[in-house]
Design a protein around this motif. Sequence first.
Motif, PDB file in Angstrom:
ATOM      1  N   TRP A   1      26.923  11.082  17.135  1.00 28.03           N
ATOM      2  CA  TRP A   1      27.292  12.456  17.425  1.00 28.03           C
ATOM      3  C   TRP A   1      28.328  12.927  16.414  1.00 28.03           C
ATOM      4  O   TRP A   1      29.260  12.202  16.073  1.00 28.03           O
ATOM      5  N   CYS A   2      28.176  14.154  15.977  1.00 24.89           N
ATOM      6  CA  CYS A   2      29.088  14.727  15.001  1.00 24.89           C
ATOM      7  C   CYS A   2      29.465  16.137  15.445  1.00 24.89           C
ATOM      8  O   CYS A   2      28.636  16.876  15.999  1.00 24.89           O
ATOM      9  N   TYR A   3      30.730  16.496  15.198  1.00 26.52           N
ATOM     10  CA  TYR A   3      31.220  17.825  15.576  1.00 26.52           C
ATOM     11  C   TYR A   3      31.821  18.485  14.338  1.00 26.52           C
ATOM     12  O   TYR A   3      32.624  17.872  13.619  1.00 26.52           O
TER      13      TYR A   3
ATOM     14  N   GLN B   1      34.361  20.888  12.915  1.00 25.78           N
ATOM     15  CA  GLN B   1      35.597  21.526  13.360  1.00 25.78           C
ATOM     16  C   GLN B   1      35.697  22.978  12.903  1.00 25.78           C
ATOM     17  O   GLN B   1      36.459  23.761  13.471  1.00 25.78           O
TER      18      GLN B   1
ATOM     19  N   LYS C   1      27.579  21.140  17.077  1.00 24.05           N
ATOM     20  CA  LYS C   1      27.412  19.717  17.352  1.00 24.05           C
ATOM     21  C   LYS C   1      26.066  19.244  16.818  1.00 24.05           C
ATOM     22  O   LYS C   1      25.106  20.000  16.782  1.00 24.05           O
TER      23      LYS C   1
ATOM     24  N   ASN D   1      40.582  12.459  22.838  1.00 23.07           N
ATOM     25  CA  ASN D   1      40.461  13.333  23.995  1.00 23.07           C
ATOM     26  C   ASN D   1      41.046  12.642  25.229  1.00 23.07           C
ATOM     27  O   ASN D   1      40.558  11.596  25.651  1.00 23.07           O
TER      28      ASN D   1
ATOM     29  N   TRP E   1      37.193  10.064  24.295  1.00 21.18           N
ATOM     30  CA  TRP E   1      36.492   9.979  23.015  1.00 21.18           C
ATOM     31  C   TRP E   1      37.484   9.988  21.853  1.00 21.18           C
ATOM     32  O   TRP E   1      38.419  10.782  21.833  1.00 21.18           O
TER      33      TRP E   1
ATOM     34  N   ASN F   1      37.796  10.718  17.897  1.00 22.48           N
ATOM     35  CA  ASN F   1      37.104  11.506  16.879  1.00 22.48           C
ATOM     36  C   ASN F   1      37.628  11.100  15.501  1.00 22.48           C
ATOM     37  O   ASN F   1      38.816  11.255  15.204  1.00 22.48           O
TER      38      ASN F   1
ATOM     39  N   THR G   1      33.830  15.525  12.371  1.00 18.21           N
ATOM     40  CA  THR G   1      34.402  14.379  13.080  1.00 18.21           C
ATOM     41  C   THR G   1      33.294  13.691  13.860  1.00 18.21           C
ATOM     42  O   THR G   1      32.384  14.348  14.381  1.00 18.21           O
TER      43      THR G   1
ATOM     44  N   SER H   1      32.282  10.910  16.942  1.00 17.68           N
ATOM     45  CA  SER H   1      32.839  10.484  18.225  1.00 17.68           C
ATOM     46  C   SER H   1      32.513   9.027  18.546  1.00 17.68           C
ATOM     47  O   SER H   1      31.373   8.578  18.374  1.00 17.68           O
TER      48      SER H   1
END
Length: 409
Positions: A136-138, A140, A145, A163, A168, A170, A180, A182
Amino acid sequence: MDADSVLSDLELGSTFNDLDICFWKTPDELRQRLLEQFQKHLGLRDERDVAAFNRALGLNDKGWVPFDNPNGVENFQILSPTRMQPYGVYDINRWIQGQFRGQELKSARQPWGKSLGDEEIVIRDKVMQVWNQRRWCYNQQTRAKDKDISIANGEIGVVALVNKDNGWFNIAFARRPNLTFSYGKRDFSDGSGPLELAYALTVHKAQGSEFSTVFVVLPQHTALLSRELVYTALTRSRTRLVLLMEGENASFLYDLTKGDASETIRRNTNLFHGSVREKLDQPPYANKLIHRAEKGHMVRSKSELVIANMLHALNIEYHYERPLPGAITSGRKWPDFSFIDPAGELIIWEHLGMLDLTTYRRGWEAKRTWYAQNGYQLGENLFTSEEDERGALDSQQIKALAQRIQAML
């Protein structure tokens, strides 16, 4: 940095603008030397200057990762040849973590605290991905996502956020701006997982990477220390190299330039092919890894084997990797092939087999400059051969160059 030049100048006791050397005898001394070098090269005021340590990792004044430029995590790197010794990366990583992440570790060990794995990875820790996987990638910046982004073994990053609600972690990886990835406790269900502390890395893990400042730990007595490993370590830095050498002088490092210090030569793991041994007290040479020329000596590559055998067939007297001290500019080089003309002057032949590699090309450019400073000019008393883009060698071109040199002898 050219490893041959470093080893040569070390032997001569030369000083360097981009190289520092310090010595240690015990693991405690090694740690003290590291702290001293951190103060000298990373801008720390003292051994507890966490804020300066964070800045050296590319974090801002508040200790946070600038997501648009996470590359600072590669500003410096500690390298060691081994993992599980007092001077190995495992102990160095835990010591660095305790030294500069003490507050984070204290918080993580509270009932409400959070860490990952047996190494207790916490926020702001420098880490390395040790598996190839998709995660999984976010983003910023865009807040988007993506659950199917590939992350490669060897990528280096820093724990940017944790978090508090879902636990989680990151991670912001170098050369992946605004992204980032996870990680959670389930990734470390058996204590180990896809991340490891990375303040210190083994030299093997650092192959193919470069860092601005590199601190290389060089113990004298370890079976893993070889010429190839030292060459790799010496060429990981872009601007500053710090050698932390066990003992009182650098003499043992120069010994590693000799043929019997080569891991390739020492290795004898091919169960289906024989090996040759010059004398009973010499190491075996695996004949699938090091090539014996018609003249009887060993060469590094098949291309050099072709050249050596061509010279032998033409009855041209030559020397292979004979040390050449500088007559004008200090230092020492080891030309692939050298010849002595009737006036007693030297003629050099270098085979350039890996010019497509940046570090190799830089090394050759530095070596060519040194040759020029010492009176060796291309086309006059310095000659080179290359392979084509497919890695193939033209025997007719090799023969023509050999005959050209023969005419000068």
